[in-house]
Design a protein around this motif. Structure first.
Motif, PDB file in Angstrom:
ATOM      1  N   ILE A 133     -11.671 -35.499  31.892  1.00 53.29           N
ATOM      2  CA  ILE A 133     -10.332 -36.035  32.154  1.00 53.29           C
ATOM      3  C   ILE A 133     -10.032 -37.105  30.936  1.00 53.29           C
ATOM      4  CG2 ILE A 133      -9.311 -37.656  33.426  1.00 53.29           C
ATOM      5  CD1 ILE A 133     -10.506 -36.588  35.974  1.00 53.29           C
ATOM      6  N   THR A 134     -11.023 -37.775  30.327  1.00 46.12           N
ATOM      7  CA  THR A 134     -10.690 -38.380  29.375  1.00 46.12           C
ATOM      8  C   THR A 134     -10.381 -37.573  27.976  1.00 46.12           C
ATOM      9  OG1 THR A 134     -12.069 -40.348  30.308  1.00 46.12           O
ATOM     10  CG2 THR A 134     -11.668 -40.244  27.773  1.00 46.12           C
ATOM     11  N   ARG A 135     -11.214 -36.309  28.003  1.00 46.01           N
ATOM     12  CA  ARG A 135     -11.199 -35.616  26.852  1.00 46.01           C
ATOM     13  C   ARG A 135      -9.556 -35.150  26.738  1.00 46.01           C
ATOM     14  NH1 ARG A 135     -15.066 -30.869  25.263  1.00 46.01           N
ATOM     15  NH2 ARG A 135     -14.304 -30.304  23.217  1.00 46.01           N
ATOM     16  N   GLN A 136      -8.930 -34.811  27.849  1.00 48.30           N
ATOM     17  CA  GLN A 136      -7.742 -34.284  28.001  1.00 48.30           C
ATOM     18  C   GLN A 136      -6.705 -35.419  27.392  1.00 48.30           C
ATOM     19  OE1 GLN A 136      -6.136 -32.272  31.670  1.00 48.30           O
ATOM     20  NE2 GLN A 136      -4.442 -33.400  31.353  1.00 48.30           N
ATOM     21  N   ARG A 137      -6.988 -36.487  27.854  1.00 43.53           N
ATOM     22  CA  ARG A 137      -5.955 -37.371  27.527  1.00 43.53           C
ATOM     23  C   ARG A 137      -6.203 -37.619  26.102  1.00 43.53           C
ATOM     24  NH1 ARG A 137      -7.579 -41.224  32.894  1.00 43.53           N
ATOM     25  NH2 ARG A 137      -6.184 -40.092  34.506  1.00 43.53           N
ATOM     26  N   LEU A 138      -7.422 -37.825  25.521  1.00 40.95           N
ATOM     27  CA  LEU A 138      -7.487 -38.005  24.026  1.00 40.95           C
ATOM     28  C   LEU A 138      -6.679 -36.932  23.310  1.00 40.95           C
ATOM     29  CD1 LEU A 138     -11.129 -39.365  23.947  1.00 40.95           C
ATOM     30  CD2 LEU A 138      -9.105 -40.734  23.389  1.00 40.95           C
ATOM     31  N   GLN A 139      -7.041 -35.800  23.699  1.00 36.75           N
ATOM     32  CA  GLN A 139      -6.079 -34.541  23.249  1.00 36.75           C
ATOM     33  C   GLN A 139      -4.744 -34.941  23.317  1.00 36.75           C
ATOM     34  OE1 GLN A 139      -7.803 -31.411  25.476  1.00 36.75           O
ATOM     35  NE2 GLN A 139      -9.426 -30.834  24.151  1.00 36.75           N
ATOM     36  N   ASP A 140      -4.278 -35.228  24.095  1.00 38.23           N
ATOM     37  CA  ASP A 140      -2.696 -35.386  24.361  1.00 38.23           C
ATOM     38  C   ASP A 140      -2.199 -36.699  23.426  1.00 38.23           C
ATOM     39  OD1 ASP A 140      -2.580 -33.624  26.187  1.00 38.23           O
ATOM     40  OD2 ASP A 140      -2.426 -35.010  28.141  1.00 38.23           O
ATOM     41  N   GLU A 141      -3.190 -37.564  23.460  1.00 41.56           N
ATOM     42  CA  GLU A 141      -2.843 -38.837  22.564  1.00 41.56           C
ATOM     43  C   GLU A 141      -2.861 -38.359  20.974  1.00 41.56           C
ATOM     44  OE1 GLU A 141      -1.905 -43.010  22.531  1.00 41.56           O
ATOM     45  OE2 GLU A 141      -2.217 -41.419  24.158  1.00 41.56           O
ATOM     46  N   LEU A 142      -3.721 -37.488  20.515  1.00 39.83           N
ATOM     47  CA  LEU A 142      -3.783 -37.028  19.121  1.00 39.83           C
ATOM     48  C   LEU A 142      -2.545 -36.160  18.975  1.00 39.83           C
ATOM     49  CD1 LEU A 142      -5.190 -36.318  16.443  1.00 39.83           C
ATOM     50  CD2 LEU A 142      -6.365 -34.332  17.646  1.00 39.83           C
ATOM     51  N   LEU A 143      -2.239 -35.279  19.914  1.00 36.69           N
ATOM     52  CA  LEU A 143      -0.886 -34.728  19.701  1.00 36.69           C
ATOM     53  C   LEU A 143       0.368 -35.575  19.544  1.00 36.69           C
ATOM     54  CD1 LEU A 143      -1.495 -31.839  22.176  1.00 36.69           C
ATOM     55  CD2 LEU A 143      -1.462 -31.470  19.607  1.00 36.69           C
ATOM     56  N   ARG A 144       0.435 -36.483  20.536  1.00 40.12           N
ATOM     57  CA  ARG A 144       1.327 -37.514  20.269  1.00 40.12           C
ATOM     58  C   ARG A 144       1.416 -38.314  18.965  1.00 40.12           C
ATOM     59  NH1 ARG A 144       2.204 -42.776  20.393  1.00 40.12           N
ATOM     60  NH2 ARG A 144       0.077 -43.226  20.905  1.00 40.12           N
ATOM     61  N   LEU A 145       0.300 -38.689  18.307  1.00 46.35           N
ATOM     62  CA  LEU A 145       0.047 -39.407  17.127  1.00 46.35           C
ATOM     63  C   LEU A 145       0.719 -38.475  16.100  1.00 46.35           C
ATOM     64  CD1 LEU A 145      -3.298 -41.106  17.473  1.00 46.35           C
ATOM     65  CD2 LEU A 145      -0.968 -42.141  17.501  1.00 46.35           C
ATOM     66  N   GLN A 146       0.123 -37.188  16.208  1.00 50.83           N
ATOM     67  CA  GLN A 146       0.336 -36.210  15.211  1.00 50.83           C
ATOM     68  C   GLN A 146       2.063 -36.096  14.912  1.00 50.83           C
ATOM     69  OE1 GLN A 146      -0.792 -35.174  12.629  1.00 50.83           O
ATOM     70  NE2 GLN A 146       0.003 -33.306  11.972  1.00 50.83           N
ATOM     71  N   GLU A 147       2.779 -35.899  16.155  1.00 53.95           N
ATOM     72  CA  GLU A 147       4.258 -36.030  16.121  1.00 53.95           C
ATOM     73  C   GLU A 147       4.753 -37.064  15.344  1.00 53.95           C
ATOM     74  OE1 GLU A 147       5.621 -35.882  19.988  1.00 53.95           O
ATOM     75  OE2 GLU A 147       6.166 -33.742  19.965  1.00 53.95           O
TER      76      GLU A 147
END
Length: 395
Positions: free
Chosen positions: A188-202
């Motif tokens: 669950i934390t991994r999914q959230r961190l992945q989402d956070e990375l994609l948001r940062l990359q935007e």
């Protein structure tokens, strides 16, 4: 002492820089086979490129040669137009972000000291560094007032990994290297961190080289994927869409595995599809008004939002008939939510356990954006299949 010259101009450093590996080889003494053998690979500026393959294929060695944690035996490596194989290695690393599994924070340093480590080495102004620490904590969705003076032992694994990303971004590098950074946290934390990375990359548009063993993670995060086999041979370097729909050979087909059609859902973000409106109510709001609003659009449940528009829990219209039911609403920690950066595959996973047939979508700072329905996911999957059939190879 003046700050070392970056590999790129300040204007370029605001985003990413192209990386070019040209005939790069790494041979260790006493070993007959090269660990990395004559790799040529161009990584476009501002893209996330995933290096994926079985253990021993050379993907981590290849990545570490970019910042020369491992020195190449031969070949050239360019960041922008600069051949970094001729640069001072220590100065080079101060302008390349680096994130490892488990964050690698210094336990005796506070969060602020960990993040500010590289800017201090670059002799930047103290007030500028302090502002940068707060800016980065905000960027990774951690409150500066709450976290800047804590120590790593006081943080969860996911929070530590966020601090690790913030530290890697502290000097605003054009290039970010990530070595299985989310491999040690729960799913669950991994999914959230992945989402956070994609948001940062935007927001940041860095050039990111990301090593992973997880093909699903590669499909979710990568603009392009390089699949390596033992001997550091790049079997296919392509977009996730092309790899899923047109694998280069049996090795790639085996690596993709079964369920390629379902993996297509990882190619589309929640923000790319139409969201639907749910009935909403506010903590402390009027129960009868919320009931009327829900009935007006044919809903039997409302999602309750706090003062920051963050979803708290679902309440039925029967629940709302109790006076004071909106006065104090505690967050339901089992509430199924996804972010705008989540994939449709993430949304489907959450939907399978949801009791309302939809999944709540949140944006920046977890503010409510709408809901996703299963019909939306099915429509998107059909469109992806059609697009994959018509896709042309990357040249």
């Amino acid at each position: 002492m003046s700050e070392p010259t970056s590999t790129t101009s300040e204007s370029t450093r605001a985003g990413g820089a192209r990386i070019l590996l040209e005939g790069v080889t790494k041979r260790y003494p006493g070993q007959e086979r090269a660990a990395v053998d004559n790799v040529t690979l161009e990584i476009p500026a501002g893209e996330i490129v995933m290096l994926v393959g079985p253990s021993g294929c050379g993907k981590t060695t290849t990545m570490k040669m970019i910042n020369r944690l491992i020195e190449p035996t031969s070949g050239r490596i360019f960041i922008g137009d600069d051949d970094v194989t001729d640069r001072n290695a220590d100065q080079l690393r101060r302008h390349i972000g680096y994130v490892i599994q488990g964050a690698g924070l210094f336990p005796h340093m506070t969060v602020a000291d960990n993040i500010s480590l590289v800017p201090k080495l670059l002799k930047r102004d103290k007030s500028r560094i302090s502002d940068r620490v707060d800016e980065l904590l905000e960027l990774v969705n951690l409150d500066p007032g709450q976290y800047r003076d804590r120590y790593p032992r006081e943080l969860s694994g996911g929070q530590q990994q966020r601090i690790g990303v913030a530290r890697a971004l502290a000097a605003d590098p054009p290039v970010l290297l990530m070595d299985e950074p989310f491999g040690a946290v729960d799913p669950i934390t991994r999914q959230r961190l992945q989402d956070e990375l994609l948001r940062l990359q935007e927001e940041l548009h860095k050039t990111i080289v990301f090593v992973t063993h997880d093909f699903d993670e590669a499909v979710k995060l990568g603009d392009r994927i390089a699949i390596l086999q033992v001997g550091s041979e790049i079997v296919q370097y392509d977009t996730p869409e092309r790899i899923l729909s047109h694998p280069a050979d049996d090795f790639v087909r085996g690596f993709v595995g079964h369920g390629a059609a379902l993996k297509q859902l990882t190619l589309t973000r929640v923000r790319d599809v139409e969201l639907h409106d749910a009935a909403v109510a506010q903590v402390g709001g009027d129960e009868q008004a919320a009931i009327a609003d829900a009935r007006a659009i044919g809903r039997e449940h409302v999602i309750v939002l706090d003062a920051q528009q963050r979803p708290q829990r679902w309440l039925s219209l029967r629940d709302l008939e109790r006076p004071g039911s909106l006065r104090a609403v505690e967050r339901d920690h089992d509430l199924e939510t996804v972010s705008l950066a989540s994939t449709l595959n993430d949304a489907l996973d959450e939907m399978l356990t949801a009791s309302h047939g939809v999944v709540v979508v949140t944006g920046r700072r977890n503010a409510y954006q709408g809901v996703v329905r299963v019909e939306t996911i099915m429509d998107a999957m059909n469109e992806l299949r059609a697009a994959a059939d018509d896709a042309e190879p990357v040249v």
